[in-house]
Design a protein around this motif. Sequence first.
Motif, PDB file in Angstrom:
ATOM      1  N   VAL A1083      -2.858 -19.823 -25.298  1.00  0.00           N
ATOM      2  CA  VAL A1083      -1.226 -21.216 -25.934  1.00  0.00           C
ATOM      3  C   VAL A1083      -2.874 -22.071 -26.212  1.00  0.00           C
ATOM      4  O   VAL A1083      -3.330 -22.600 -25.578  1.00  0.00           O
ATOM      5  N   ASN A1084      -2.664 -22.480 -27.893  1.00  0.00           N
ATOM      6  CA  ASN A1084      -3.572 -23.773 -27.831  1.00  0.00           C
ATOM      7  C   ASN A1084      -2.789 -24.679 -27.887  1.00  0.00           C
ATOM      8  O   ASN A1084      -2.056 -25.359 -28.734  1.00  0.00           O
ATOM      9  N   LEU A1085      -3.233 -25.692 -26.080  1.00  0.00           N
ATOM     10  CA  LEU A1085      -2.912 -26.916 -26.276  1.00  0.00           C
ATOM     11  C   LEU A1085      -3.581 -28.058 -27.354  1.00  0.00           C
ATOM     12  O   LEU A1085      -2.010 -29.118 -27.136  1.00  0.00           O
ATOM     13  N   SER A1086      -4.240 -27.985 -28.090  1.00  0.00           N
ATOM     14  CA  SER A1086      -4.571 -28.753 -29.038  1.00  0.00           C
ATOM     15  C   SER A1086      -3.532 -29.110 -30.100  1.00  0.00           C
ATOM     16  O   SER A1086      -2.707 -30.140 -30.468  1.00  0.00           O
ATOM     17  N   SER A1087      -2.680 -28.252 -30.159  1.00  0.00           N
ATOM     18  CA  SER A1087      -2.114 -28.078 -31.367  1.00  0.00           C
ATOM     19  C   SER A1087      -0.685 -28.482 -30.712  1.00  0.00           C
ATOM     20  O   SER A1087       0.696 -29.658 -31.450  1.00  0.00           O
ATOM     21  N   LEU A1088      -0.283 -28.274 -29.455  1.00  0.00           N
ATOM     22  CA  LEU A1088       1.356 -27.486 -28.469  1.00  0.00           C
ATOM     23  C   LEU A1088       1.164 -29.253 -28.232  1.00  0.00           C
ATOM     24  O   LEU A1088       2.824 -29.959 -28.289  1.00  0.00           O
ATOM     25  N   VAL A1089       0.220 -29.625 -27.811  1.00  0.00           N
ATOM     26  CA  VAL A1089       0.782 -31.302 -26.603  1.00  0.00           C
ATOM     27  C   VAL A1089       0.864 -32.123 -27.883  1.00  0.00           C
ATOM     28  O   VAL A1089       1.969 -32.289 -27.649  1.00  0.00           O
ATOM     29  N   PRO A1090       0.275 -32.465 -29.185  1.00  0.00           N
ATOM     30  CA  PRO A1090       0.614 -33.426 -30.155  1.00  0.00           C
ATOM     31  C   PRO A1090       2.240 -33.505 -30.014  1.00  0.00           C
ATOM     32  O   PRO A1090       2.745 -34.452 -30.664  1.00  0.00           O
ATOM     33  N   SER A1091       2.645 -31.951 -30.719  1.00  0.00           N
ATOM     34  CA  SER A1091       3.728 -31.655 -31.134  1.00  0.00           C
ATOM     35  C   SER A1091       4.909 -31.825 -30.719  1.00  0.00           C
ATOM     36  O   SER A1091       5.416 -32.515 -30.243  1.00  0.00           O
ATOM     37  N   LEU A1092       4.373 -31.783 -28.830  1.00  0.00           N
ATOM     38  CA  LEU A1092       5.162 -32.071 -27.863  1.00  0.00           C
ATOM     39  C   LEU A1092       5.478 -33.225 -27.588  1.00  0.00           C
ATOM     40  O   LEU A1092       6.457 -34.435 -27.809  1.00  0.00           O
ATOM     41  N   CYS A1093       4.293 -34.224 -28.046  1.00  0.00           N
ATOM     42  CA  CYS A1093       4.757 -35.612 -27.895  1.00  0.00           C
ATOM     43  C   CYS A1093       5.128 -36.086 -29.025  1.00  0.00           C
ATOM     44  O   CYS A1093       6.105 -37.345 -28.780  1.00  0.00           O
TER      45      CYS A1093
END
Length: 2002
Positions: A1083-1093
């Motif tokens: 799971v690619n956190l670098s794209s997931l986290v910003p979208s969650l934010c």
Amino acid sequence: MSVLGVLTSVPLIRCEFKTSVMELAHSLLLNEEALAQITEAKRPVFIFEWLRFLDKVLVAANKTDVKEKQKKLVEQLTGLISSSPGPPTRKLLAKNLAALYSIGDTFTVFQTLDKCNDIIRNKDDTAAYLPTKLAAVACVGAFYEKMGRMLGSAFPETVNNLLKSLKSAESQGRSEILMSLQKVLSGLGGAAASSHRDIYKNARSLLTDRSMAVRCAVAKCLLELQNEAVFMWTAELENIATLCFKALENSNYGVRVAVSKLLGTVMATALMPKQATVMRQNVKRATFDEVLELMATGFLRGGSGFLKSGGEMLKVGGSVNREVRVGVTQAYVVFVTTLGGQWLERSFATFLSHVLDLVSHPRATQTHVEAVYSRRCVSFILRATVGSLLGEKAQIAAAKEICQAIGKQMKAVEAVVNDTSGENKSGAADIAASQHVMVCALQELGSLVQSLNATASPLIQEASIGLLEIVTSVLLHPSMAARLAAAWCLRCVAVALPFQLTPFLDRCAERLNNLKTSPEAVSGYSFAMAALLGGVHQCPLGIPHAKGKMVVSIAEDLLRTAAQNSRLSLQRTQAGWLLLGALMTLGPSVVRYHLPKMLLLWRNVFPRSLKELEAEKARGDSFTWQVTLEGRAGALCAMRSFVAHCPELLTEDVIRKLMTPIECAMTMMSHIPSVIKAHGAHLKASAAMVRLRLYDILALLPPKTYEGSFNALLRELVAEFTLTDNSANTTTSLLRSLCHYDDSVLLGSWLQETDHKSIEDQLQPNSASGSGALEHDPSSIYLRIPAGEAVPGPLPLGVSVIDASVALFGVVFPHVSYKHRLQMLDHFAECVKQAKGVRQQAVQLNIFTAVLSALKGLAENKSTLGPEEVRKSALTLVMGALDNPNPILRCAAGEALGRMAQVVGEATFIARMAQYSFDKLKSARDVVSRTGHSLALGCLHRYVGGIGSGQHLKTSVSILLALAQDGTSPEVQTWSLHSLALIVDSSGPMYRGYVEPTLSLVLTLLLTVPPSHTEVHQCLGRCLGAIITTVGPELQGNGATISTIRSSCLVGCAITQDHSDSLVQAAAISCLQQLHMFAPRHVNLSSLVPSLCVHLCSSHLLLRRAAVACLRQLAQREAAEVCEYAMSLAKNAGDKESSSANVNPFAPGVSSRSDIHCRHQGVNITETGLEGLLFGMLDRETDRKLCSDIHDTLGHMLSSLAVEKLSHWLMLCKDVLAASSDMSTATLLSSGKDEESEKKDEMDDDTMFTTLGEEDKSKPFVAPRWATRVFAADCLCRIINLCENADQAHFDLAMARSAKLRNPTNDLLVLHLSDLIRMAFMAATDHSNQLRMAGLQALEDIIKKFASVPEPEFPGHVILEQYQANVGAALRPAFSQDTPSDIIAKACQVCSTWIGSGVVSDLNDLRRVHNLLVSSLDKVQAGKGSSSQLYRESATTMEKLAVLKAWAEVYVVAMNIKKEAESKPKRAIKNTDDDDDDYGTIDELPPDSLITLVQPELPTLSRLWLAALKDYALLTLPAEFSSQLPPDGGAFYTPETIDTARLHYRNSWAPILHAVALWLNSTGFTCSESTEAAAISGLQKRSTSVNLNQASGAVGSAKSLPEINKDRMHLILGVSIQFLCSPRPEEPIEHVTACLQALHTLLDSPYARIHIAEDQLIGVELLSVLHRLLLTWNPSSVQLLVTGVVQQIVRAAQDYLQEKRNTLRCMTVLPTILFLIARILKDTAIKSADNQVPPPVSAALQGIKNIVTLSMAKTEETQKQWTALIRSTLACILEYSQPEDSVPTPDEVSMLTAIALFLWSASSEIIGVQSLQNGCMNRFKNALNSCDPWVQAKCYQLLLSVFQHSNRALSTPYIHSLAPIVVEKLKAVERNRPASSIELLAVQEGVKVLETLVALGEEQNRVQLLALLVPTLISYLLDENSFASASSASKDLHEFALQNLMHIGPLYPHAFKTVMGAAPELKVRLETAVRASQASKAKAAARQPAPAIHSAPTIKLKTSFF
């Protein structure tokens, strides 16, 4: 099956594809050979993956690379346009093309644009060509959005082209074109002005399109347009409003959100246009009133056209469209949110009055249900604006405004009520309207105060606001709804400010008594009291127990007097029962005392026998029947409350007594119809109320208790919900809650999870949905509020009764015989058949809910449905409904089928049901049966699980997969996919074989189903999640199939993530969350986290919830990465346009302007990162689940990161806590270095609110609210604990400084100490009580952790010393008069920690904090019955025990310090003249310093400590001894609050035990209670109520000291053994150590050792307990203590054995020893010339002293011997001291000394014998009359010691006998003045004796005593003439007498005056002497030798015996 065949052929090209992806990294181009090789079905996925890859790579790629490949790439991409791409593909395709042009060259962009325009112009209308057209439209939009004005020249043509095709397009096309237009507008900004009107004209007509998706698209397009098109909010404003109202008719939730967004924003812009647009054109702005009037039109009229004047509006009939009203309500919120919090603050008064006017308008309140709906809408507007946009200060101001509005309304109402002339015709209508205004205003006021909590105290304390007066005045409002709302508001205030609860109750009780004759007052004040009682459970400190008695007596009185006055009968009856029902919520501890009375009252409400029941039918008129029914309903309601709140009291006996009235009520039910027939239909409501209450209480009782009445009861129940006697088509509200939560997508019940829940409820289909209101059921005012509700909202009576009957049916059904079950099921089928049309639907809904309720009951009872015929009947009923056109019924039928399979549990039955649905699905073509039966399959699997339905799995899956591809009906797709998800979920690993085909289908559908079919996408998301869970941990694998599955899942997640619907996005997030759980690497956190934010700022609650839940899981594992990626969002703020595409920027509650802010909220909070954003959310969110997840997420982040990034986290907490200092008046004494930061803060405040344009959005909405601040304070404590576990350097300043020097990035806690103290201080001195608790806790932690940290610059000091002022200042407010008990208790704890920490060395500094404890101690002595009681008695217990515990802890520390000081070797005594080395130790405490603070309080404390221990001992007795507890409680607890008190004793007994042991040890068990009592007799006068002698009760039975000591020993040992027997594992280790230390200390004292050695049972018991402790408790500290105590016990036993042997020996040798001593005295005590004492004499005297003080009271035998020996020895000495002529004269002084030693040391019982006494007196008389002045002097000294003996019985006879002789001797001196210093000494000693007698005398005898002393002294004075010639001894006598007189005068002024007045000649003599003395002072000063009084007597006894 063919479909399945296609799907299962999984191609193996995936691995090849994997490599091709690798090559792609080198070439951006699409690998066309690979594409050609794979099957047609796989191509769309392949293309989509390539586009995803391109999207990521283009941004990062080298520009030259891009330019090189650009031509080919453009070809490939434009080629894809015509390959019919699906929705996600076309979105990505357009995005990539636009990105390509903006990165590379733009040469061919116009060519590509033309190509797209050509495609759009194409006349081909076939479905096959549609995707190509849509792709072209999407590309156009993307170009303009990305490149904007660059394409300006081509835009008119493009726009015209789009608008032209808009006219002929179908719904998908219309949506896509409108979305593209929106992008064109946003890209071009003001440059598109020429096309604005065209777009507006074409778009607005579509706002009422059939398709909901199109309406949403238009709304978004117009929203973009209004940014630049001024005409929209000027000339077209009214038209826009009308359009929006029309668009809201028949809308769905999405449309309401989008349209309200448009309407609210346009209205806000009209009122406050953006600066730029206003500058460009001269604009006429709308006024506030115009805007509000427009909005109000929609709220009150709906969408059917416009009428200008209010008058006309009213004439037009017809109801308001509910959807329009709900939409406009949301628009109001958008309107205010867009204008912002400051605007709301400024305009609140106007806005409030406008909003409240809405509910007073007749259009809004045409029916009662409509009125409730309108009220709900207005409450929603107020809550969503005032509740979230305003900070705490502004909220207080808003509350004041609301108060004024209520006051104004109430005055108007009072005017109408008091207007007897009847002039005011519209008065009644005004009152009816005012009630709704009152309800809204009072509810908002209550919610405000409750959310402000203790911060709201200024509202109550400022008299000018008069909040309480205003709210209580509404309790007399003529309307019940308003009275209830006022009562509710009072409850909110009392819960927020618990110290008001008791005063409110008292005030209401008093008013109720005073206004008994007013029906409104009886009703209103009883509502208020009931509401307050219901709020008690939310106030941990409770209310005084006596309030229960008060309520019962008021209620009894109301019920008793109800019949006296018919005008009041109804109100008094209702009020009485309401109060009793509310009383029950106080729980068993209160109700227990009133139960017998209650049972009696209940019995008396109902007839005693059937005969009486029959008889009453014939009696009474309609009014008495109404009162009777209301009374019985009330009684049943109170019973229900009793059963619900006091289950512990429900013994079999009580249930039996309850059943008598209940059975009577059941019988009465059958009589009611005839009564209603006789007396009129208006009794129906009262009768329904009785039924409701009856059903309610029966549902709570075990069905066995009323088995006998089942038949009659079931008849009633079935009639109730089949609407037999009910002409209305009322439906139950329970169906949704009985269906499965997962079916929300079919039922639409996910609306329950939105921010608009409270208003969206109104639009649900069941009866009266969302119309809950307090007036429907007043009893709900005291019940607990269901979670998530703000105000209790019981549904209207008609619905509630049906709900209750359905619920009870479910409880009873499992206990009914099969025969009756069959009858009922058949009857249900018959009822459905009989009914027609709408009624049939209603009956069927109710029946289904009842059946579901029954099946659920069967499952919970683990019983079966019954034999074949019962099953058959049930099956027929259910199967019939699977084809019902109503989706809710189909849903219920599916659920019922599943539940039936569960309770029947037979494979054949399940097979039959499944087969039936299979057959149906194969043949049926209609949507209804296909959806119903597909759900049936899902439900079967859900309830029977994978194993039970395994054999049907293949068939089910194949059928559902086929149905899911039915593109013609989205509904069929939704239901079949939903069922498929259920099957995947329930089958678990059995599903593994079907994963690939299912996934393949899911992907295909995701790529092709239009995005407007959101339900299908939601179900696809569910399926995807279920598949991920099924594959589970396998997903980590690397095999080819697993890699394929995983990448398919990731593609699926990417598509759903990019969907526009928030529910689909939420599903995507939860899929990714599952994936992260099973395969975190992929799971690619670098794209997931910003979208969650980004989602954290979404306007959709479900999306925010999903985002936070996912962050919570990520933060648990990878907190650091999560924070880092969140920060990257902030860093990339520049090129934000790119990421904004995947956000849904149109959301209510977040305006288009603040939308940018919200989308990049991560950006705005640059330095605080994600943590700061989450803290900010805590202030805005009210959803419990969401807040708890935020807490957890922050907690995980804190645990992982706080120690490394200490400054950052401390700053976060400090910023949040700093809001406290704004609110509270307390200011910190800030040290110099804080001043700069203060300046910086000020600057921030100035810049914070500059203008009301764009800028104010960048700051956080409001200052952190109190709950967030509490959380921050808790975080602070956690940070301190984390640091403690991390590194010692955090708590060592020297280490920390050197670490900082080595590496400046080192960040250590000790360097932030001043910040820690400051934060704790801010929190501890806040308004909010919770925050004060958290602050005090933090302060305690800081003191404990930092107390011993040395200050490197000042050796011998610690760093906390400099903060003592702050600590004192933080603690002081906690001890003020009105502080609640729990805070005082906490503060005492902090005080004792601070005093005991040893930080402060100066006693005077310590005194500040010490005085706080002293003041609390006074409070403790005030006893139990103190008058000003606000809280439950156990609160006082808690407070007092906390004080005693704190003192105990301080005493323990003080004694330890003392012990250490004593054990240190003494330093050499310093020379007094050598003071230089003194300064070094000035700061060191003298060893007993702390003890000097405790010493004065010890007599009081020891008594209270013992009392507390005694209480504790009694409270720990097992339950079977409860009868032995004192009936009126203990010293600090009352019997009523015994259960809560136990906890407080459990927390504080251990330190108290330790202190008592220390005290007893230090006093050596010599303090009896009588001496203590004497020591505190002054206090005792105040504190009679601290009942310390409860057990004995009688004061007369004063115990002797040995008995008292024995009791104390038993108490301490008993408590210790009881505790150490089995300490609970959660018991703090401090308790165990304190207990062991107490035992150790105790056994240090000889008395205790003897006791434990004598009573061997105790010793053995103690040893066995300690042995067990040693085995079960690991910590070495505990084990060491245990061994220490064991040593003590062994030592005690050894000593005792030794002693026992010695005593026996002793009694044999004693006579010899005593004889020897007596002889030695006789032979050696010979009088010598120089009065020297020979050594043998002093040795003999020492021997006498030692022997006489031995304690020989071991046994009675030895006691007797002992007494005889002592007496005979004394007799011998008396005999020897008889002066005989022959022998040499004995030394009288030595002999007298020996006698005095006997008198001093032996008790009066031994030597108080008459003969001995006479002998002793004679010896003294002889000595007094001796002619030797030395003998006289020593005699006086010895006499003095005898007179002062503490035992008066011994000294009195001597005083009586010898005092007269002394007086005589002294009188004689006048004539015979002393000539030598020895004679002078004798006189001086004599005077001392006399003075002592004066001092010992009683006050009343003082004058007589002075009359002896004063003249004697005056007679010693010389006159001036004789003074000169007198001898020096004579002069010294004069001086001595004068000094004594000067001393005596002031000592006894009154008596002295009396004596002097009686003898004037004495006065003259004295005055002369004084004058002479003063005159000679100056002259004589130099010459005079030191006065004789100070010179020691020249002869001393060698040994001092005293």
